[in-house]
Structures are given as structure tokens and as C-alpha cells.
Scaffold this motif. Sequence first.
Motif, PDB file in Angstrom:
ATOM      1  N   TRP A  80       0.878  -1.159  -0.028  1.00 55.50           N
ATOM      2  CA  TRP A  80      -0.162  -0.015   0.210  1.00 55.50           C
ATOM      3  C   TRP A  80       0.950   1.116  -0.110  1.00 55.50           C
ATOM      4  O   TRP A  80       1.992   1.297   0.745  1.00 55.50           O
ATOM      5  N   VAL A 127      -0.459   4.383   0.720  1.00 54.70           N
ATOM      6  CA  VAL A 127      -1.281   5.313   1.410  1.00 54.70           C
ATOM      7  C   VAL A 127      -1.564   4.611   2.675  1.00 54.70           C
ATOM      8  O   VAL A 127      -1.673   3.305   2.982  1.00 54.70           O
ATOM      9  N   ASN A 128      -1.804   5.698   3.740  1.00 51.30           N
ATOM     10  CA  ASN A 128      -2.219   4.873   5.016  1.00 51.30           C
ATOM     11  C   ASN A 128      -3.540   5.400   5.408  1.00 51.30           C
ATOM     12  O   ASN A 128      -4.210   6.287   4.891  1.00 51.30           O
ATOM     13  N   ASP A 188      -5.314   8.971   5.409  1.00 46.51           N
ATOM     14  CA  ASP A 188      -4.711   9.995   4.275  1.00 46.51           C
ATOM     15  C   ASP A 188      -5.816  10.401   3.595  1.00 46.51           C
ATOM     16  O   ASP A 188      -6.918   9.617   3.259  1.00 46.51           O
ATOM     17  N   ILE A 221      -7.105  11.068  -0.217  1.00 44.34           N
ATOM     18  CA  ILE A 221      -7.076  10.698  -1.550  1.00 44.34           C
ATOM     19  C   ILE A 221      -7.637  11.083  -2.427  1.00 44.34           C
ATOM     20  O   ILE A 221      -9.114  11.488  -2.304  1.00 44.34           O
ATOM     21  N   ASP A 235      -5.107   8.848  -7.565  1.00 39.02           N
ATOM     22  CA  ASP A 235      -4.089   8.597  -6.925  1.00 39.02           C
ATOM     23  C   ASP A 235      -3.836   7.375  -6.748  1.00 39.02           C
ATOM     24  O   ASP A 235      -4.695   6.473  -6.737  1.00 39.02           O
ATOM     25  N   VAL A 245      -2.807   4.196  -4.976  1.00 42.74           N
ATOM     26  CA  VAL A 245      -2.926   3.628  -3.727  1.00 42.74           C
ATOM     27  C   VAL A 245      -2.377   2.244  -3.150  1.00 42.74           C
ATOM     28  O   VAL A 245      -1.875   2.078  -2.044  1.00 42.74           O
ATOM     29  N   CYS A 246      -2.124   1.541  -4.238  1.00 46.11           N
ATOM     30  CA  CYS A 246      -1.410   0.303  -3.876  1.00 46.11           C
ATOM     31  C   CYS A 246      -0.799  -0.237  -5.062  1.00 46.11           C
ATOM     32  O   CYS A 246      -1.166   0.245  -6.103  1.00 46.11           O
ATOM     33  N   THR A 273     -11.384  10.359   2.655  1.00 45.53           N
ATOM     34  CA  THR A 273     -10.447   9.816   3.503  1.00 45.53           C
ATOM     35  C   THR A 273     -10.329   8.391   3.478  1.00 45.53           C
ATOM     36  O   THR A 273     -11.396   7.653   3.663  1.00 45.53           O
TER      37      THR A 273
END
Length: 430
Positions: free
Chosen positions: A23, A25-26, A29, A31, A35, A37-38, A56
Motif C-alpha cells: 500500500w 497510502v495509510n 490519508d 486521496i 491517486d 493507492v497500492c 479519506t
Amino acid sequence: MARLAIRMPKMSMTMTEGEVSEWMVNVGDEIAEGDVVCEVMTDKVDMEVESTVAGTLVEIVVESGMVDVGEPIGWVEGEDTGGGFGDLLSSPSVVEPPSVVEPPSVVEPPSVVEPVETTPEPPSVVEPVETTPEPPKPTGPVAAIPRARGLANEHGIDLATVTGTGPEGLVRVPDVEALVEPAAPEPRPEPRHAAEEPVPTAVAKAAPKPAPQAAPKAPPSDARKAAIRAAVARKMTPSATIPQFTVWRELELDAANTQRRGVSWTTVLVRAYAASLREVPDLLCRWENDQATESGPPAVALAVATDRGLLVPTLTEPDLGDAQELDAEIRAMVKAAHTGKLDKAYMAIANGSVSNLGGLGVDRFQALLTPPQASVLSLGTIRQRPVAVPGGVGLALTVHAGLTVDHRVADGAHAAELLDRMSRRLGAGI
């Protein structure tokens, strides 16, 4: 705020599941649509997954592991704008039925109105105004060669503003290059007086900072290798049930060698194979639903051996366009395959394949069919070999080509015709 899903995307027509590997992003975050993301591993390639929703990130459903196509891998809280495709598989919202209005119990009869005689006015004459209908605006992504798409992203060019010169408006690399602003020329230094001593350039300029060295590439894990072998097994086991045969021919390449102008032999032979497929349409069919069905223009899968396993990116109509441009595209595609970053455009379903082991010293081999394709071309080492010439024996640059064919779709005569057309094309230097 709506709860929106990020789902495992279907990255190719044959993909049924993917493996979440990392991933980017956490949870917590923010987005936006588009974007990354993984990263997901498939049986063909590693791909970056872009979010189709904005908001979010509130939950990561699968940190790592296998997920079926369409299943949620994460949840986002945000406004459902309808612009993405993240929740296309969710249930539709419930709509309340409209309230029923009771009719009045007593209905008054309508009053009688005496007709009034009036003289109708003649209608005004409106001159027709000729208008030119606006052409419908295209929807969806702009059709572009992957190298052209990457070049446009690199220079911040919107593909929608590029006029494509390829078939049906396909954007090609020169179309994008024409919009790339040339670098500004460096200012020329002012002339020095004779008494001045020149300053060495290396002293006058600040020493450049050493470029950071890339971290050594980690070898693929045993689990990754096992997943690749399992994917190959799933794909190729059905090949054993296909009645297939292989025909062989030695193709002479001297004429093509004089005209290829630095283009790789892989490019030359892929183009010749695709052009010959177009002329033998029976071999462009696929065996589907217990019958041979047409599958459109040539789409050739090129086998690429990488440390991640065998990858088979697909080239659509490689016989069209400029050979130099195709050669650059194939080189970039092979490089991307080795890094696991292939463009999704190369994951289309093929109707023929090329496997080339010539670079590994193999003279000839039999390639197996990949269902539902009807043919696969195997290529060995290109070298000078003795051939019959008028009055004796001479030397010629040749390659042993083997064409394996699905006997349900075509016969030996079709295979012989395709190799003959390849031989004629290469013999003419094309």
C-alpha cells in the motif's frame, strides 16, 4: 459522507484475481481520484492501482494477499460524485415509492363555455436557420500508443489536446513530440579580452552532486515464483487438450537484413508474422463456444523471459505504422516487463504469439498454443547457414521458424500459406 469502496480492478480480460503486495497510502490519508493507492501482482505483471473515488481512507481491508476481481480492498469516506467506478458492484440505493393522492369524492361537472368566433391570425414566417451540428465529444480515455502516453505524462501534455495521426485518431509518439517544447539554448559566453586567461569549465561550474545510487533489486521471493508457476500451470494445462501440430520452414533473411536499418530482428519478424496473419484470416480466428470465431485484426503476444517469470505483453496491429517507432516501443515494453511496470494497454487478449529463443542459442523448438489463440510462432537463432544455390551450395542468413496451429481452427495448408507469405515478405526486404 458516503462509504465508498476501492475494489480489486480487472486489469486484463483473463484476470480473475490479483495479489495486493504493497500500500502506498495509510489509513487517515486524503486521496483523490487517480491517486496511486497500492500495488497489485497478477499472473502477468505488477500494476499500480489508482483510486476511483475521493475522500479519506478509513479502512484497508486487505494489507497483502490474494483478492478476487471486484472485491473491496479498502474503504474511503467521501462524497459520491458518480465520476468513478469504485462502487459499480455495490447494491443500488433504495428509492421510496411516490405517495398516492386520493381522488376527490365529488367531481363537479365542467362549466359550459360558449365558443367565440375569432379570425385566426396568419402564422408568422420564420426563416430557417442553418446550423452545423457539433460533432459528439469523445468520452473515455484517449486512444494512444503507451510510449506516447508516457511521453505526454512526462511533459504534462493533455492527450485530449493532441491530434492523433494513427488509425482512427490513434495518438503516436511523433504527435506528442511535436508539442514538446524544445529546451532553451544555453546563453553564449561573452568574448574575453586577450589578456584574460580562460577559466576551465570544470572549475567555473559547481561540481555536480553525485546521483544517488539505486538500491539493488531484490530477487523475487519464493512465494512470488510459486505464484508465477501456478499461473502458468492454470494457463497452459488446457493446451494439452488442444489438437495442435507444428510446421517448420527455414526463412532467408539476407534481403531483409539490407533494409532493416538497425531495427531488431524481433521487430522485423513480429511485423512479418502479423502482416501474414492479416492475409490468412483463418488463423486470426479463435476457438470459442465450440466454433472458430473471428477475433479482429492481428494482436500478437510477445513472450518475455524475466526474473519474475514469463510475461506475454500484447502488441495490437504491429504490422502497421513505422518500423523504427515499433522497434523503440518493443524495447521500452520489454524493459518495462523486466521491472514489472507494463502499461495496461499491453494486457489485451492476443490472437497469436511469438516466442524467440534465438538469443539463448536455440536453433529450433516447438512452442505450445495458449488458448484461445489459433497459432504461435517459434523462432530460433539467426545465423549464416548453407543453402542450395544455382550450381552448388552457398551461405545465407536464415532462421528456423516453427508455426504451431490449433487444428480445430485451421489446417496444415493454412500454416504453410502463412509461412510462405512470411518468406516472400522477408525475401522482398519488407
